[in-house]
Design an enzyme around this catalytic site. Structure first.
Site, PDB file in Angstrom:
ATOM      1  N   ASP A  30       0.797  -1.213   0.108  1.00  0.00           N
ATOM      2  CA  ASP A  30       0.014   0.017  -0.044  1.00  0.00           C
ATOM      3  C   ASP A  30       0.804   1.172  -0.235  1.00  0.00           C
ATOM      4  O   ASP A  30       2.106   1.155   0.297  1.00  0.00           O
ATOM      5  CB  ASP A  30      -1.007   0.082   1.359  1.00  0.00           C
ATOM      6  CG  ASP A  30      -2.037   0.804   1.078  1.00  0.00           C
ATOM      7  OD1 ASP A  30      -3.225   0.691   0.893  1.00  0.00           O
ATOM      8  OD2 ASP A  30      -1.769   2.196   0.988  1.00  0.00           O
ATOM      9  N   THR A 125     -13.731  -2.066  -8.568  1.00  0.00           N
ATOM     10  CA  THR A 125     -14.906  -1.828  -9.451  1.00  0.00           C
ATOM     11  C   THR A 125     -14.549  -0.912 -10.546  1.00  0.00           C
ATOM     12  O   THR A 125     -14.121   0.135 -10.253  1.00  0.00           O
ATOM     13  CB  THR A 125     -16.070  -1.371  -8.708  1.00  0.00           C
ATOM     14  OG1 THR A 125     -16.152  -2.232  -7.396  1.00  0.00           O
ATOM     15  CG2 THR A 125     -17.358  -1.489  -9.503  1.00  0.00           C
ATOM     16  N   LEU A 157     -18.292  -8.678  -1.711  1.00  0.00           N
ATOM     17  CA  LEU A 157     -18.585  -8.624  -0.489  1.00  0.00           C
ATOM     18  C   LEU A 157     -19.206  -7.725   0.145  1.00  0.00           C
ATOM     19  O   LEU A 157     -19.259  -6.489  -0.572  1.00  0.00           O
ATOM     20  CB  LEU A 157     -17.139  -8.791   0.219  1.00  0.00           C
ATOM     21  CG  LEU A 157     -16.056  -7.700   0.395  1.00  0.00           C
ATOM     22  CD1 LEU A 157     -16.705  -6.326   1.193  1.00  0.00           C
ATOM     23  CD2 LEU A 157     -14.815  -7.981   0.582  1.00  0.00           C
ATOM     24  N   ARG A 158     -19.843  -7.673   1.280  1.00  0.00           N
ATOM     25  CA  ARG A 158     -20.761  -6.674   1.826  1.00  0.00           C
ATOM     26  C   ARG A 158     -19.898  -6.366   3.125  1.00  0.00           C
ATOM     27  O   ARG A 158     -19.640  -7.196   3.870  1.00  0.00           O
ATOM     28  CB  ARG A 158     -21.858  -7.074   2.149  1.00  0.00           C
ATOM     29  CG  ARG A 158     -22.861  -7.363   1.034  1.00  0.00           C
ATOM     30  CD  ARG A 158     -24.093  -8.191   1.553  1.00  0.00           C
ATOM     31  NE  ARG A 158     -23.545  -9.731   1.944  1.00  0.00           N
ATOM     32  CZ  ARG A 158     -24.383 -10.359   3.000  1.00  0.00           C
ATOM     33  NH1 ARG A 158     -25.631 -10.292   2.965  1.00  0.00           N
ATOM     34  NH2 ARG A 158     -23.996 -11.576   3.256  1.00  0.00           N
ATOM     35  N   CYS A 278     -20.085   1.989  -2.084  1.00  0.00           N
ATOM     36  CA  CYS A 278     -20.444   1.109  -3.066  1.00  0.00           C
ATOM     37  C   CYS A 278     -21.621   1.511  -3.852  1.00  0.00           C
ATOM     38  O   CYS A 278     -21.527   2.243  -5.087  1.00  0.00           O
ATOM     39  CB  CYS A 278     -20.159  -0.251  -3.129  1.00  0.00           C
ATOM     40  SG  CYS A 278     -18.675  -0.977  -2.577  1.00  0.00           S
ATOM     41  N   ARG A 345     -18.657   6.195   5.057  1.00  0.00           N
ATOM     42  CA  ARG A 345     -18.644   6.794   3.628  1.00  0.00           C
ATOM     43  C   ARG A 345     -20.211   6.836   2.989  1.00  0.00           C
ATOM     44  O   ARG A 345     -20.812   6.020   3.199  1.00  0.00           O
ATOM     45  CB  ARG A 345     -17.654   6.107   2.611  1.00  0.00           C
ATOM     46  CG  ARG A 345     -16.256   6.210   2.859  1.00  0.00           C
ATOM     47  CD  ARG A 345     -15.501   5.500   1.852  1.00  0.00           C
ATOM     48  NE  ARG A 345     -15.400   4.136   2.295  1.00  0.00           N
ATOM     49  CZ  ARG A 345     -14.588   3.127   1.587  1.00  0.00           C
ATOM     50  NH1 ARG A 345     -13.520   3.611   0.737  1.00  0.00           N
ATOM     51  NH2 ARG A 345     -14.496   2.083   1.865  1.00  0.00           N
TER      52      ARG A 345
HETATM   53  N1  LIG Z   1     -15.801  -1.639   0.275  1.00  0.00           N
HETATM   54  C1  LIG Z   1     -16.647  -2.660  -0.149  1.00  0.00           C
HETATM   55  O1  LIG Z   1     -17.513  -3.085   0.376  1.00  0.00           O
HETATM   56  C2  LIG Z   1     -16.350  -2.861  -1.678  1.00  0.00           C
HETATM   57  C3  LIG Z   1     -16.987  -4.099  -2.071  1.00  0.00           C
HETATM   58  C4  LIG Z   1     -16.830  -4.558  -3.527  1.00  0.00           C
HETATM   59  C5  LIG Z   1     -16.206  -3.816  -4.110  1.00  0.00           C
HETATM   60  N2  LIG Z   1     -15.353  -2.826  -3.813  1.00  0.00           N
HETATM   61  C6  LIG Z   1     -14.544  -1.777  -4.686  1.00  0.00           C
HETATM   62  O2  LIG Z   1     -13.054  -2.188  -4.420  1.00  0.00           O
HETATM   63  C7  LIG Z   1     -12.131  -1.146  -4.402  1.00  0.00           C
HETATM   64  C8  LIG Z   1     -11.598  -1.032  -3.208  1.00  0.00           C
HETATM   65  O3  LIG Z   1     -12.462  -0.692  -2.421  1.00  0.00           O
HETATM   66  P1  LIG Z   1     -12.043  -0.398  -0.815  1.00  0.00           P
HETATM   67  O4  LIG Z   1     -13.426  -0.236  -0.217  1.00  0.00           O
HETATM   68  O5  LIG Z   1     -11.470  -1.711  -0.422  1.00  0.00           O
HETATM   69  O6  LIG Z   1     -11.157   0.834  -0.737  1.00  0.00           O
HETATM   70  P2  LIG Z   1     -10.435   1.500   0.538  1.00  0.00           P
HETATM   71  O7  LIG Z   1     -10.297   3.077   0.122  1.00  0.00           O
HETATM   72  O8  LIG Z   1     -10.831   1.088   1.626  1.00  0.00           O
HETATM   73  O9  LIG Z   1      -9.115   0.934   0.210  1.00  0.00           O
HETATM   74  C9  LIG Z   1      -8.194   1.438  -0.944  1.00  0.00           C
HETATM   75  C10 LIG Z   1      -6.637   1.144  -0.634  1.00  0.00           C
HETATM   76  O10 LIG Z   1      -5.853   1.440  -1.751  1.00  0.00           O
HETATM   77  C11 LIG Z   1      -4.688   2.150  -1.572  1.00  0.00           C
HETATM   78  N3  LIG Z   1      -4.126   2.815  -2.563  1.00  0.00           N
HETATM   79  C12 LIG Z   1      -4.412   3.846  -3.421  1.00  0.00           C
HETATM   80  N4  LIG Z   1      -3.618   3.938  -4.487  1.00  0.00           N
HETATM   81  C13 LIG Z   1      -2.797   3.080  -4.325  1.00  0.00           C
HETATM   82  C14 LIG Z   1      -1.700   2.707  -5.111  1.00  0.00           C
HETATM   83  N5  LIG Z   1      -1.452   3.310  -6.260  1.00  0.00           N
HETATM   84  N6  LIG Z   1      -0.684   1.788  -4.647  1.00  0.00           N
HETATM   85  C15 LIG Z   1      -1.116   1.132  -3.621  1.00  0.00           C
HETATM   86  N7  LIG Z   1      -2.016   1.122  -2.777  1.00  0.00           N
HETATM   87  C16 LIG Z   1      -2.953   2.251  -3.113  1.00  0.00           C
HETATM   88  C17 LIG Z   1      -5.190   3.067  -0.417  1.00  0.00           C
HETATM   89  O11 LIG Z   1      -4.015   3.648   0.323  1.00  0.00           O
HETATM   90  C18 LIG Z   1      -6.072   2.224   0.440  1.00  0.00           C
HETATM   91  O12 LIG Z   1      -5.504   1.574   1.365  1.00  0.00           O
HETATM   92  C19 LIG Z   1     -13.166  -0.061  -5.091  1.00  0.00           C
HETATM   93  O13 LIG Z   1     -13.174  -0.112  -6.560  1.00  0.00           O
HETATM   94  C20 LIG Z   1     -14.603  -0.496  -4.721  1.00  0.00           C
HETATM   95  O14 LIG Z   1     -15.702   0.139  -5.421  1.00  0.00           O
HETATM   96  C21 LIG Z   1     -15.435  -2.294  -2.535  1.00  0.00           C
END
Ligand SMILES: NC(=O)c1ccc[n+]([C@@H]2O[C@H](COP(=O)([O-])OP(=O)(O)OC[C@H]3O[C@@H](n4cnc5c(N)ncnc54)[C@H](O)[C@@H]3O)[C@@H](O)[C@H]2O)c1
Length: 448
Positions: A30, A125, A157-158, A278, A345
């Site tokens: 990360d 996504t 996932l939820r 999401c 969020r």
């Molecule tokens: N949260 C959910 O419930 C969920 C469910 C299904 C899909 N998604 C999708 O999954 C994706 C991630 O969601 P999330 O909620 O885990 O996001 P999040 O914001 O919790 O995590 C994203 C992480 O990526 C890191 N990051 C950003 N740019 C980076 C880079 N260039 N290199 C390394 N790390 C980097 C950030 O520091 C952060 O820790 C999104 O596209 C979201 O739409 C989320």
């Protein structure tokens, strides 16, 4: 297998920790060093039910390795998942920059390391055609197509159920550019033998994820529109209306006289609207994508329109009950967008708080998760209370926004003990109305 994860957020860590608990060796990268440090110290950087326990085990067994060194991650792995954020831009279109930055980083390091056959799996996504229009051209600029593989493996996932959803998937979607990439991803998920594995092209996989989120958002907005109509007639209980709908044999299947209630039952409920990272973001992104293709989308426009109105309808009900909200002490129960998470969020409570502030109400909130750390969770426009009781003290009205179990025991005696003159709006129809005086308990979707 030796696999990498880019992005230590909700999706990245659920993916990484769960796969490492199943015996894979996972290296997590990360940009934020603090998150990696916290992982090394066995501390999950956010709250997600059951994930902390798995983290303890996987760090101890060294199956999960946090690193800030991308070279180390790539050297030690055969492929990696990209799990970075895809937030909305100002115009609601998707911001692909985190994904593209990760792709560029991986490609440059693969080139430097002269590593071949590395498989990149996108779990974030992304809207249809992102792979073909942005990701592949970027990779092709840096690498020879024969040296890498790519597939989309969207996450369903939820939050609040992330571990259970990851470990018991109903489907694994793999949208790949070639056989190698498909087979690689299939191998990772082959132990999930109860899941249907759907293999397809990247653009179909991209669309599947949006169809999924748009569908469940639509059910919620459908329920809320039914509530809007029902509320205009005294006595109609929208919860009973929708329960009856769920009983329909086209929704609830009967096998050997046993009714199998569908999971979508929990989306056929009226309330204060959907939030989270999401549903709102993804429905808006697919609408924006459709607009770029000149496609008319009245249904999904309405899904968002109905949802955007929910917090203001709750505030209108509060205003009707109290006549004026000026200087009234309002207690907000629940700040996270759903229970069993710390994610705020796009949480409807925050939109309602903004509207209550505009009407000069004084807001006191309690959230079982955020209230645990009052010194860290500071908010400018309301007071976060450390206990449920202190949030109720001298309150004029309580509004429940999140279905935390901790609220389940609320009753008339508790309200009498702390409040000025007890009054409650159950924004989720979650509490047992029989525990309150008739003139005290009000719920969304039912007008007395
Ligand atoms: N949260 C959910 O419930 C969920 C469910 C299904 C899909 N998604 C999708 O999954 C994706 C991630 O969601 P999330 O909620 O885990 O996001 P999040 O914001 O919790 O995590 C994203 C992480 O990526 C890191 N990051 C950003 N740019 C980076 C880079 N260039 N290199 C390394 N790390 C980097 C950030 O520091 C952060 O820790 C999104 O596209 C979201 O739409 C989320």
């Amino acid at each position: 297998m030796n696999l990498g994860v880019i992005g230590a957020g909700y999706v990245g860590l659920t993916t990484g920790i769960c796969l490492s608990s199943l015996g894979h060796k996972i290296t997590v990268y990360d940009l934020v060093d603090e998150k990696l440090k916290s992982l090394s110290e066995k501390k999950l950087p956010f709250y997600e039910k059951d994930l902390q326990e798995l983290l303890d085990k996987t760090i101890s067994s060294q199956n999960l390795i946090p690193t800030s060194n991308i070279d180390e991650m790539i050297k030690n792995t055969q492929g990696c998942f990209i799990c970075v954020g895809t937030p909305s831009k100002q115009n609601n279109s998707i911001d692909l920059s985190q994904v593209l930055n990760s792709i560029k980083l991986i490609a440059e390091h693969l080139k430097q390391l002269q590593k071949k056959d590395y498989i990149i799996m996108i779990r974030s996504t992304i809207v249809p055609s992102s792979t073909n229009s942005h990701i592949l051209p970027m990779l092709d600029k840096i690498l020879d197509r024969s040296s890498y593989g790519l597939c989309l493996v969207p996450e369903f996932l939820r939050e609040g159920e992330a571990v259970s959803d990851f470990m018991n998937p109903d489907k694994i979607v793999i949208g790949s550019i070639n056989e190698n990439s498909k087979n690689f991803a299939k191998k990772i998920f082959e132990s999930f033998d109860q899941a249907t594995i759907l293999t397809t092209n990247p653009e179909t996989a991209e669309m599947i994820k949006y169809a999924n989120n748009a569908f469940f958002s639509m059910l919620i907005s459908f329920s809320n529109e039914i509530a809007n109509i029902a509320e205009k007639t005294t006595g109609i209980d929208t919860f009973e209306v929708l329960q009856a709908l769920v009983e329909d044999k086209r929704i609830t299947t009967k096998i050997n006289n046993q009714k199998i209630k569908p999971g979508l039952e929990s989306y056929l409920l009226p309330g204060c609207g959907f939030g989270g990272s999401c549903f709102p973001k993804d429905v808006r992104a697919i609408l924006q994508y459709a607009a770029t293709k000149n496609i008319n989308t009245p249904l999904l426009n309405a899904v968002m329109e109905i949802n955007d109105e929910r917090p203001s309808l709750v505030v209108s009900l509060a205003q009707n009950l109290l006549t004026s909200l000026k200087n009234k002490h309002i207690t907000i129960l629940g700040l996270t967008f759903k229970p069993d998470t710390d994610d705020i969020r796009s949480s409807p409570s925050f939109e309602a708080i903004k509207l209550l502030n505009d009407r000069n109400a004084k807001i006191f909130a309690y959230d079982p998760n955020l209230s645990k750390n009052i010194s860290k969770n500071k908010f400018a426009n309301f007071t976060l209370c450390s206990t449920l009781e202190s949030s109720l003290e001298n309150s004029d009205l309580v509004i429940l926004f999140t279905k935390w179990d901790d609220f389940k025991n609320l009753n008339q005696d508790i309200l009498n003990k702390y409040m000025n003159s007890p009054l409650l709006i159950d924004g989720r129809g979650f509490l047992d109305s029989s525990k309150f005086n008739d003139n005290v308990y009000h719920k969304i979707g039912f007008t007395k």
